[in-house]
Design a protein around this motif. Structure first.
Motif, PDB file in Angstrom:
ATOM      1  N   HIS A 166       0.938  -1.136  -0.040  1.00  0.00           N
ATOM      2  CA  HIS A 166      -0.120   0.188   0.041  1.00  0.00           C
ATOM      3  C   HIS A 166       0.749   1.270   0.076  1.00  0.00           C
ATOM      4  CE1 HIS A 166      -3.929   1.889   0.893  1.00  0.00           C
ATOM      5  NE2 HIS A 166      -3.336   2.881   1.634  1.00  0.00           N
ATOM      6  N   ASN A 329     -10.946   1.918   3.375  1.00  0.00           N
ATOM      7  CA  ASN A 329      -9.940   2.701   2.426  1.00  0.00           C
ATOM      8  C   ASN A 329     -10.034   4.235   2.500  1.00  0.00           C
ATOM      9  OD1 ASN A 329      -8.565   0.193   1.511  1.00  0.00           O
ATOM     10  ND2 ASN A 329     -10.281  -0.226   0.241  1.00  0.00           N
ATOM     11  N   GLU A 332      -8.075   5.971   4.711  1.00  0.00           N
ATOM     12  CA  GLU A 332      -6.694   5.778   4.578  1.00  0.00           C
ATOM     13  C   GLU A 332      -6.036   6.870   3.563  1.00  0.00           C
ATOM     14  OE1 GLU A 332      -5.446   4.548   7.008  1.00  0.00           O
ATOM     15  OE2 GLU A 332      -7.378   3.516   7.530  1.00  0.00           O
TER      16      GLU A 332
END
Length: 345
Positions: A166, A329, A332
């Protein structure tokens, strides 16, 4: 009074389903050995009660411990010092989740040094977050970490062709485009030259910001000429020398965009030349220095990325991956903030 959702426990689920606590635990954790009809009763009880498992408590109960390493740049970069402080704060939170952080300071501008440091982490950690140089040697080191079972998160600057899990950071092309739009609008139709400074194009965040900036300037502000890019290694002294030379040798210099760190040096050169009133200066990251420069009118705008959000996000991503837990998600996504003198927090 009805019981709040936050107070529902696994014991409540077991009681509602008419099974033992051990059976309810087996169903919730997807382990074998429970008849289908019994498992269905447990799932229906979970739905009726609105039970949400306490994942941290479950990890502690299972005795799971994780160790992460954050690899950050060595040197005097103010933003990276702030990031290091935020990593320390994150480590305190993470310890309550039975996970621990070590911090390693490395010269990220030296690919061999960085790659060697990453290779030395194999076998010692469950996850690594790294401010990484986009270089073949570094990519190979990240791939070796991933192949050994270590989750790797790139932080601030990405290495997208690697096997990293990521990327935690802003959209740097968008950040560069934002800087160009701000500078072009602040110029108000003036004609002249624009200084462009990067720490190093080997850092992908710097290269992407440069790309986004020149893309907008070439397409939308043709009256402004972007000078050949200068490389500063994010050092104050180099930036001061570069901008002092520009101010001496480029009579129509009306703006400077600093892609990386070292804003203190640029501010010193601009102030020494008494150009704060008419020279547009845009840079990155809200620090004590850039806050002061905004207030004094030396800088016009700062494009910011939240160091605390990045540190916490990297830790959450690594912890969720290692524990096999879901990740939100949207939480983030690291946003781009724009600060001028009038909206400082």
């Amino acid at each position: 009074m009805s019981r709040g959702v936050s107070r529902i426990t696994l014991q409540d689920v077991a009681r509602e389903a008419g099974v033992s606590l051990a059976t309810a635990d087996r169903v919730l954790n997807g382990r074998a050995g429970v008849r289908g009809i019994t498992a269905e009763r447990v799932k229906q009880a979970v739905a009726r009660l609105g039970y949400r498992p306490n994942l941290a408590a479950a990890r502690l109960a299972r005795g799971e411990t994780y160790r992460f390493c954050f690899v950050l740049p060595a040197g005097a970069n103010v933003f990276m010092r702030m990031l290091g402080e935020q990593v320390s704060n994150t480590a305190t939170w993470l310890a309550a989740n039975n996970a621990y952080i070590d911090t390693l300071r490395v010269d990220v501008f030296a690919p061999e040094t960085l790659a060697t440091a990453l290779e030395g982490l194999i076998g010692h950690y469950d996850g690594v977050a790294v401010v990484a140089l986009d270089h073949p040697r570094v990519r190979a080191a990240i791939d070796d970490l991933a192949a050994s079972g270590i989750a790797v998160v790139t932080l601030v600057s990405d290495v997208p062709s690697s096997h990293r899990l990521h990327y935690v950071g802003i959209d740097n092309i968008a950040a560069g485009r934002t800087a160009a739009t701000l500078l072009g609008r602040f110029a108000r139709g003036r004609r002249g030259s624009i200084g462009l400074i990067v720490g190093t194009p080997a850092l992908r965040d710097h290269a992407e910001r440069q790309f986004g900036f020149t893309q907008v300037m070439a397409g939308e502000y043709t009256a402004l000429k972007v000078l050949p890019v200068r490389e500063s290694l994010d050092e104050d002294e180099r930036n001061e020398a570069i901008v002092s030379q520009m101010l001496r040798e480029v009579p129509d210099l009306i703006g400077v965009y600093n892609v990386g760190a070292g804003n203190r040096g640029i501010a010193a050169a601009v102030s020494a030349a008494n150009r704060a009133g008419d020279l547009i200066f845009i840079g990155h990251d809200l620090t004590d220095d850039t806050r002061r420069f905004l207030l004094r009118g030396v800088m016009d705008a700062v494009i910011n990325q939240d160091a605390g959000h990045q540190s916490r996000s990297a830790a959450r991503v690594l912890l969720a991956h290692c524990a096999g837990e879901p990740l939100l998600n949207e939480q983030e996504r690291i946003r781009i903030d724009i600060f001028v003198r009038d909206n400082l927090p």
